[in-house]
Design a protein around this motif. Structure first.
Motif, PDB file in Angstrom:
ATOM      1  N   PRO A   6     -98.982 102.878  40.618  1.00 40.10           N
ATOM      2  CA  PRO A   6     -97.787 102.651  41.436  1.00 40.10           C
ATOM      3  C   PRO A   6     -98.018 101.665  42.600  1.00 40.10           C
ATOM      4  O   PRO A   6     -97.061 101.200  43.212  1.00 40.10           O
ATOM      5  N   THR A   7     -99.284 101.320  42.887  1.00 44.19           N
ATOM      6  CA  THR A   7     -99.576 100.350  43.933  1.00 44.19           C
ATOM      7  C   THR A   7     -99.064  98.982  43.491  1.00 44.19           C
ATOM      8  O   THR A   7     -99.336  98.561  42.361  1.00 44.19           O
ATOM      9  N   PRO A   8     -98.322  98.278  44.368  1.00 46.01           N
ATOM     10  CA  PRO A   8     -97.814  96.962  43.977  1.00 46.01           C
ATOM     11  C   PRO A   8     -98.950  96.037  43.512  1.00 46.01           C
ATOM     12  O   PRO A   8    -100.062  96.082  44.046  1.00 46.01           O
ATOM     13  N   SER A   9     -98.642  95.209  42.528  1.00 46.92           N
ATOM     14  CA  SER A   9     -99.645  94.321  41.934  1.00 46.92           C
ATOM     15  C   SER A   9    -100.296  93.406  42.957  1.00 46.92           C
ATOM     16  O   SER A   9    -101.506  93.171  42.911  1.00 46.92           O
ATOM     17  N   TYR A  10     -99.502  92.882  43.911  1.00 49.01           N
ATOM     18  CA  TYR A  10    -100.087  91.983  44.905  1.00 49.01           C
ATOM     19  C   TYR A  10    -101.094  92.723  45.780  1.00 49.01           C
ATOM     20  O   TYR A  10    -102.107  92.155  46.179  1.00 49.01           O
ATOM     21  N   ARG A  11    -100.845  93.999  46.058  1.00 48.58           N
ATOM     22  CA  ARG A  11    -101.801  94.775  46.852  1.00 48.58           C
ATOM     23  C   ARG A  11    -103.066  95.065  46.047  1.00 48.58           C
ATOM     24  O   ARG A  11    -104.161  95.085  46.595  1.00 48.58           O
ATOM     25  N   ILE A  60    -105.857  94.281  36.892  1.00 50.35           N
ATOM     26  CA  ILE A  60    -104.663  94.863  37.492  1.00 50.35           C
ATOM     27  C   ILE A  60    -104.196  95.997  36.592  1.00 50.35           C
ATOM     28  O   ILE A  60    -104.049  95.828  35.376  1.00 50.35           O
ATOM     29  N   ASP A  61    -103.975  97.159  37.200  1.00 48.34           N
ATOM     30  CA  ASP A  61    -103.505  98.321  36.447  1.00 48.34           C
ATOM     31  C   ASP A  61    -101.986  98.386  36.600  1.00 48.34           C
ATOM     32  O   ASP A  61    -101.482  98.763  37.657  1.00 48.34           O
ATOM     33  N   HIS A  62    -101.279  97.986  35.555  1.00 53.99           N
ATOM     34  CA  HIS A  62     -99.811  97.943  35.616  1.00 53.99           C
ATOM     35  C   HIS A  62     -99.188  99.340  35.627  1.00 53.99           C
ATOM     36  O   HIS A  62     -98.004  99.474  35.923  1.00 53.99           O
ATOM     37  N   TRP A  63     -99.975 100.379  35.346  1.00 50.84           N
ATOM     38  CA  TRP A  63     -99.483 101.754  35.410  1.00 50.84           C
ATOM     39  C   TRP A  63     -99.668 102.346  36.799  1.00 50.84           C
ATOM     40  O   TRP A  63     -99.100 103.398  37.109  1.00 50.84           O
ATOM     41  N   VAL A 115     -99.505  86.296  43.298  1.00 47.44           N
ATOM     42  CA  VAL A 115    -100.814  85.843  43.780  1.00 47.44           C
ATOM     43  C   VAL A 115    -100.679  85.337  45.219  1.00 47.44           C
ATOM     44  O   VAL A 115    -101.506  85.645  46.081  1.00 47.44           O
ATOM     45  N   ARG A 116     -99.629  84.597  45.491  1.00 40.77           N
ATOM     46  CA  ARG A 116     -99.407  84.084  46.855  1.00 40.77           C
ATOM     47  C   ARG A 116     -99.225  85.221  47.857  1.00 40.77           C
ATOM     48  O   ARG A 116     -99.704  85.145  48.983  1.00 40.77           O
TER      49      ARG A 116
END
Length: 118
Positions: free
Chosen positions: A7-12, A2-5, A50-51
């Protein structure tokens, strides 16, 4: 993972990773996805994130969740079409399985209702 930088939401992002694993065959039909705990440990994301990713895949028809058993990639014959498939199907005209016959030409073209014969 997961790239926290980004802008795409983490769940996506997680849904995209799992979608790629499914479409590539890494998780084939009938395969159980890793548990939520495993995915939280692997991704570093919160359980609710994750859910949300799994719900997104479920809404797309890529996975099914069986209560008390886990989340699975359904066998091909149980899959719902995903949105891109539905769009692709509507973009192409499909032949009519029951075409209507062409209208028959009028054998009396000069005949009009109420007209007197000549």
């Amino acid at each position: 993972m997961i790239d926290h930088w980004d802008p795409t939401p983490s769940y996506r992002q997680l849904a995209s990773i799992l979608r790629t694993r499914i479409t590539s065959g890494e998780y084939g039909p009938g395969t159980q996805l890793p548990s939520e705990k495993h995915l939280t440990d692997e991704s570093g994301l919160a359980r609710e994130t994750v859910r949300r990713a799994i719900k997104l895949l479920r809404d797309e028809g890529l996975v099914v969740t069986l209560p008390g058993r886990g989340t699975f990639v359904p066998p091909d014959h149980h899959r719902r079409p995903t949105i891109p498939t539905q769009v692709a199907r509507t973009a192409e005209p499909t032949p009519d399985p029951h075409p209507h016959p062409a209208p028959m030409p009028d054998p009396h073209p000069d005949h009009r209702p109420g007209a007197q014969p000549r």
